[in-house]
Write a protein that holds these residues in place. Structure first.
Motif, PDB file in Angstrom:
ATOM      1  N   GLN A   3      54.512 -35.708   1.301  1.00  0.00           N
ATOM      2  CA  GLN A   3      53.169 -35.214   1.610  1.00  0.00           C
ATOM      3  C   GLN A   3      53.088 -33.699   1.467  1.00  0.00           C
ATOM      4  OE1 GLN A   3      55.012 -37.204   3.505  1.00  0.00           O
ATOM      5  NE2 GLN A   3      53.900 -39.141   3.610  1.00  0.00           N
ATOM      6  N   LEU A   4      54.190 -32.997   1.717  1.00  0.00           N
ATOM      7  CA  LEU A   4      54.219 -31.549   1.539  1.00  0.00           C
ATOM      8  C   LEU A   4      54.009 -31.215   0.070  1.00  0.00           C
ATOM      9  CD1 LEU A   4      54.663 -28.692   2.637  1.00  0.00           C
ATOM     10  CD2 LEU A   4      57.120 -29.039   2.299  1.00  0.00           C
ATOM     11  N   ARG A   5      54.642 -31.985  -0.817  1.00  0.00           N
ATOM     12  CA  ARG A   5      54.486 -31.764  -2.252  1.00  0.00           C
ATOM     13  C   ARG A   5      53.023 -31.906  -2.669  1.00  0.00           C
ATOM     14  NH1 ARG A   5      57.882 -32.688  -7.114  1.00  0.00           N
ATOM     15  NH2 ARG A   5      56.389 -32.950  -8.792  1.00  0.00           N
ATOM     16  N   VAL A   6      52.347 -32.899  -2.131  1.00  0.00           N
ATOM     17  CA  VAL A   6      50.933 -33.106  -2.460  1.00  0.00           C
ATOM     18  C   VAL A   6      50.125 -31.873  -2.083  1.00  0.00           C
ATOM     19  CG1 VAL A   6      48.872 -34.469  -1.904  1.00  0.00           C
ATOM     20  CG2 VAL A   6      51.062 -35.607  -2.294  1.00  0.00           C
ATOM     21  N   GLU A   9      50.951 -28.953  -4.530  1.00  0.00           N
ATOM     22  CA  GLU A   9      50.397 -29.165  -5.874  1.00  0.00           C
ATOM     23  C   GLU A   9      48.937 -28.741  -5.988  1.00  0.00           C
ATOM     24  OE1 GLU A   9      51.223 -33.275  -6.626  1.00  0.00           O
ATOM     25  OE2 GLU A   9      53.183 -32.839  -7.482  1.00  0.00           O
ATOM     26  N   THR A  10      48.230 -28.644  -4.879  1.00  0.00           N
ATOM     27  CA  THR A  10      46.817 -28.250  -4.926  1.00  0.00           C
ATOM     28  C   THR A  10      46.634 -26.742  -4.792  1.00  0.00           C
ATOM     29  OG1 THR A  10      46.515 -28.477  -2.543  1.00  0.00           O
ATOM     30  CG2 THR A  10      46.127 -30.442  -3.902  1.00  0.00           C
ATOM     31  N   MET A  11      47.740 -26.011  -4.590  1.00  0.00           N
ATOM     32  CA  MET A  11      47.653 -24.568  -4.350  1.00  0.00           C
ATOM     33  C   MET A  11      47.684 -23.780  -5.651  1.00  0.00           C
ATOM     34  SD  MET A  11      50.199 -24.324  -1.051  1.00  0.00           S
ATOM     35  CE  MET A  11      50.063 -22.536  -0.924  1.00  0.00           C
ATOM     36  N   ARG A  12      47.155 -22.562  -5.605  1.00  0.00           N
ATOM     37  CA  ARG A  12      47.169 -21.637  -6.742  1.00  0.00           C
ATOM     38  C   ARG A  12      48.321 -20.648  -6.591  1.00  0.00           C
ATOM     39  NH1 ARG A  12      42.006 -21.258  -9.440  1.00  0.00           N
ATOM     40  NH2 ARG A  12      40.557 -22.668  -8.447  1.00  0.00           N
ATOM     41  N   LEU A  13      48.691 -20.028  -7.691  1.00  0.00           N
ATOM     42  CA  LEU A  13      49.740 -19.022  -7.682  1.00  0.00           C
ATOM     43  C   LEU A  13      49.347 -17.882  -6.739  1.00  0.00           C
ATOM     44  CD1 LEU A  13      52.437 -18.313  -9.024  1.00  0.00           C
ATOM     45  CD2 LEU A  13      51.170 -17.078 -10.748  1.00  0.00           C
ATOM     46  N   GLY A  14      50.242 -17.530  -5.823  1.00  0.00           N
ATOM     47  CA  GLY A  14      49.982 -16.460  -4.864  1.00  0.00           C
ATOM     48  C   GLY A  14      49.313 -16.916  -3.586  1.00  0.00           C
ATOM     49  N   ALA A  17      49.473 -20.888   2.554  1.00  0.00           N
ATOM     50  CA  ALA A  17      48.812 -21.956   3.318  1.00  0.00           C
ATOM     51  C   ALA A  17      49.726 -22.438   4.439  1.00  0.00           C
ATOM     52  CB  ALA A  17      48.471 -23.121   2.398  1.00  0.00           C
ATOM     53  N   ARG A  18      49.102 -22.993   5.452  1.00  0.00           N
ATOM     54  CA  ARG A  18      49.834 -23.653   6.530  1.00  0.00           C
ATOM     55  C   ARG A  18      49.553 -25.145   6.372  1.00  0.00           C
ATOM     56  NH1 ARG A  18      49.475 -20.806  11.760  1.00  0.00           N
ATOM     57  NH2 ARG A  18      51.378 -19.903  10.938  1.00  0.00           N
ATOM     58  N   ILE A  19      50.618 -25.895   6.153  1.00  0.00           N
ATOM     59  CA  ILE A  19      50.489 -27.333   5.919  1.00  0.00           C
ATOM     60  C   ILE A  19      51.170 -28.055   7.086  1.00  0.00           C
ATOM     61  CG2 ILE A  19      51.078 -29.243   4.375  1.00  0.00           C
ATOM     62  CD1 ILE A  19      51.106 -27.168   2.079  1.00  0.00           C
ATOM     63  N   THR A  20      50.444 -28.977   7.680  1.00  0.00           N
ATOM     64  CA  THR A  20      50.985 -29.737   8.803  1.00  0.00           C
ATOM     65  C   THR A  20      51.243 -31.164   8.359  1.00  0.00           C
ATOM     66  OG1 THR A  20      49.753 -28.376  10.356  1.00  0.00           O
ATOM     67  CG2 THR A  20      50.549 -30.490  11.168  1.00  0.00           C
ATOM     68  N   THR A  40      56.022 -18.792  -7.668  1.00  0.00           N
ATOM     69  CA  THR A  40      56.110 -19.123  -9.089  1.00  0.00           C
ATOM     70  C   THR A  40      56.244 -20.634  -9.183  1.00  0.00           C
ATOM     71  OG1 THR A  40      57.273 -18.687 -11.171  1.00  0.00           O
ATOM     72  CG2 THR A  40      58.630 -18.886  -9.199  1.00  0.00           C
ATOM     73  N   TRP A  41      56.156 -21.175 -10.394  1.00  0.00           N
ATOM     74  CA  TRP A  41      56.377 -22.600 -10.564  1.00  0.00           C
ATOM     75  C   TRP A  41      56.937 -22.883 -11.944  1.00  0.00           C
ATOM     76  CZ3 TRP A  41      51.104 -21.083 -10.180  1.00  0.00           C
ATOM     77  CH2 TRP A  41      50.390 -21.143 -11.365  1.00  0.00           C
ATOM     78  N   ASP A  42      57.589 -24.008 -12.052  1.00  0.00           N
ATOM     79  CA  ASP A  42      58.098 -24.518 -13.316  1.00  0.00           C
ATOM     80  C   ASP A  42      57.392 -25.840 -13.519  1.00  0.00           C
ATOM     81  OD1 ASP A  42      59.494 -25.205 -15.581  1.00  0.00           O
ATOM     82  OD2 ASP A  42      61.293 -25.820 -14.509  1.00  0.00           O
ATOM     83  N   GLU A  43      56.356 -25.804 -14.316  1.00  0.00           N
ATOM     84  CA  GLU A  43      55.531 -26.985 -14.507  1.00  0.00           C
ATOM     85  C   GLU A  43      56.150 -27.876 -15.573  1.00  0.00           C
ATOM     86  OE1 GLU A  43      50.913 -28.017 -15.678  1.00  0.00           O
ATOM     87  OE2 GLU A  43      51.643 -25.999 -15.819  1.00  0.00           O
ATOM     88  N   ALA A  44      56.515 -29.071 -15.200  1.00  0.00           N
ATOM     89  CA  ALA A  44      57.055 -30.043 -16.141  1.00  0.00           C
ATOM     90  C   ALA A  44      56.260 -31.331 -15.997  1.00  0.00           C
ATOM     91  CB  ALA A  44      58.523 -30.303 -15.876  1.00  0.00           C
ATOM     92  N   LEU A  45      55.760 -31.817 -17.108  1.00  0.00           N
ATOM     93  CA  LEU A  45      55.038 -33.081 -17.127  1.00  0.00           C
ATOM     94  C   LEU A  45      55.995 -34.129 -17.670  1.00  0.00           C
ATOM     95  CD1 LEU A  45      52.401 -34.663 -16.822  1.00  0.00           C
ATOM     96  CD2 LEU A  45      51.789 -33.925 -19.126  1.00  0.00           C
ATOM     97  N   VAL A  46      56.250 -35.173 -16.890  1.00  0.00           N
ATOM     98  CA  VAL A  46      57.168 -36.232 -17.298  1.00  0.00           C
ATOM     99  C   VAL A  46      56.347 -37.488 -17.558  1.00  0.00           C
ATOM    100  CG1 VAL A  46      59.165 -37.609 -16.633  1.00  0.00           C
ATOM    101  CG2 VAL A  46      59.000 -35.217 -15.919  1.00  0.00           C
ATOM    102  N   MET A  47      56.437 -37.994 -18.800  1.00  0.00           N
ATOM    103  CA  MET A  47      55.692 -39.182 -19.207  1.00  0.00           C
ATOM    104  C   MET A  47      56.661 -40.124 -19.905  1.00  0.00           C
ATOM    105  SD  MET A  47      52.852 -36.927 -21.194  1.00  0.00           S
ATOM    106  CE  MET A  47      54.139 -35.918 -21.920  1.00  0.00           C
ATOM    107  N   ASN A  48      56.950 -41.262 -19.324  1.00  0.00           N
ATOM    108  CA  ASN A  48      57.893 -42.229 -19.887  1.00  0.00           C
ATOM    109  C   ASN A  48      59.168 -41.518 -20.324  1.00  0.00           C
ATOM    110  OD1 ASN A  48      56.080 -44.347 -19.412  1.00  0.00           O
ATOM    111  ND2 ASN A  48      55.003 -43.915 -21.299  1.00  0.00           N
ATOM    112  N   SER A  49      59.448 -41.445 -21.624  1.00  0.00           N
ATOM    113  CA  SER A  49      60.692 -40.814 -22.094  1.00  0.00           C
ATOM    114  C   SER A  49      60.472 -39.363 -22.516  1.00  0.00           C
ATOM    115  CB  SER A  49      61.253 -41.610 -23.273  1.00  0.00           C
ATOM    116  OG  SER A  49      60.362 -41.533 -24.371  1.00  0.00           O
TER     117      SER A  49
END
Length: 158
Positions: A3-6, A9-14, A17-20, A40-49
Motif C-alpha cells: 500500500q505504501l508503493r501505491v 506511485e501517485t507522487m511527483r518528483l520533489g 507526503a505523510r502516508i499512513t 529520484t526514480w528509476d521508471e521501469a515498465l515490465v510487460m510480459n517478457s
C-alpha cells in the motif's frame, strides 16, 4: 508494505507526503506512518517478457501512443538487429510528417520496410512509446536502445 508503493506511485518528483498504513490483519490493528519524499526514480515498465526504461522523454507535442495498424519507425538496436542511428534532433511528432524509411504496420507486419525483423516484444514496447522517446529495452535475451522515430496514423482509424 504494498500500500505504501501505491501512495508513492501517485507522487511527483520533489513532493513530500505523510502516508499512513493501517494493518487490519493484526489485532489490535497497527497504524504505521511514513514521511516520504520523492528524490529520484528509476521508471521501469515490465510487460510480459519486455522491460522498458525511459532514457529520454519525448517533447510535449508528442502526445499520442501508437494504436493497432498505425505505421511506425524505430531507430537504434535490439540484440544484433540494427534499426539505424538515433535522431540527433527531436523527430517530427506530427501524425502527417513525411514518411521515412523503415516503417511497418503494427499488429500486421513481421519485418520493417528495410527487411529487419520485428518481434512481438518490440511491438509491445513500441505501443507504450511516443515519438522522440528513447528507451533501454530488454526482451528475453536481447538488449538494446530504441527510439520511436515516427508515427503515421492509420487512415481508417483517424
Amino acid at each position: 508494505p504494498p500500500q505504501l508503493r501505491v501512495g508513492v506511485e501517485t507522487m511527483r518528483l520533489g513532493e513530500v507526503a505523510r502516508i499512513t498504513h493501517v494493518d487490519f490483519d493484526q489485532t489490535p490493528s497497527v497504524r504505521t506512518t511514513f514521511d516520504v519524499e520523492v528524490v529520484t526514480w528509476d521508471e521501469a515498465l515490465v510487460m510480459n517478457s519486455v522491460t522498458k526504461r525511459i532514457v529520454k522523454r519525448p517533447p510535449i507535442q508528442a502526445w499520442r501512443e501508437p494504436r493497432a495498424l498505425d505505421r511506425v519507425v524505430v531507430r537504434g538496436f535490439l540484440g544484433n538487429v540494427d534499426y539505424g542511428p538515433l535522431s540527433e534532433d527531436w523527430p517530427d511528432p506530427s501524425l502527417t510528417a513525411p514518411p521515412i524509411k523503415g516503417q511497418w504496420r503494427l499488429d500486421e507486419d513481421t519485418e520493417n520496410g528495410e527487411g529487419r525483423p520485428i518481434s512481438a516484444g518490440l511491438e509491445e514496447c513500441v505501443k507504450t512509446m511516443r515519438v522522440g522517446e528513447v528507451c533501454e529495452v530488454v526482451i528475453g535475451e536481447d538488449r538494446g536502445t530504441i527510439e520511436l522515430a515516427q508515427l503515421l496514423e492509420d487512415p481508417d482509424q483517424a
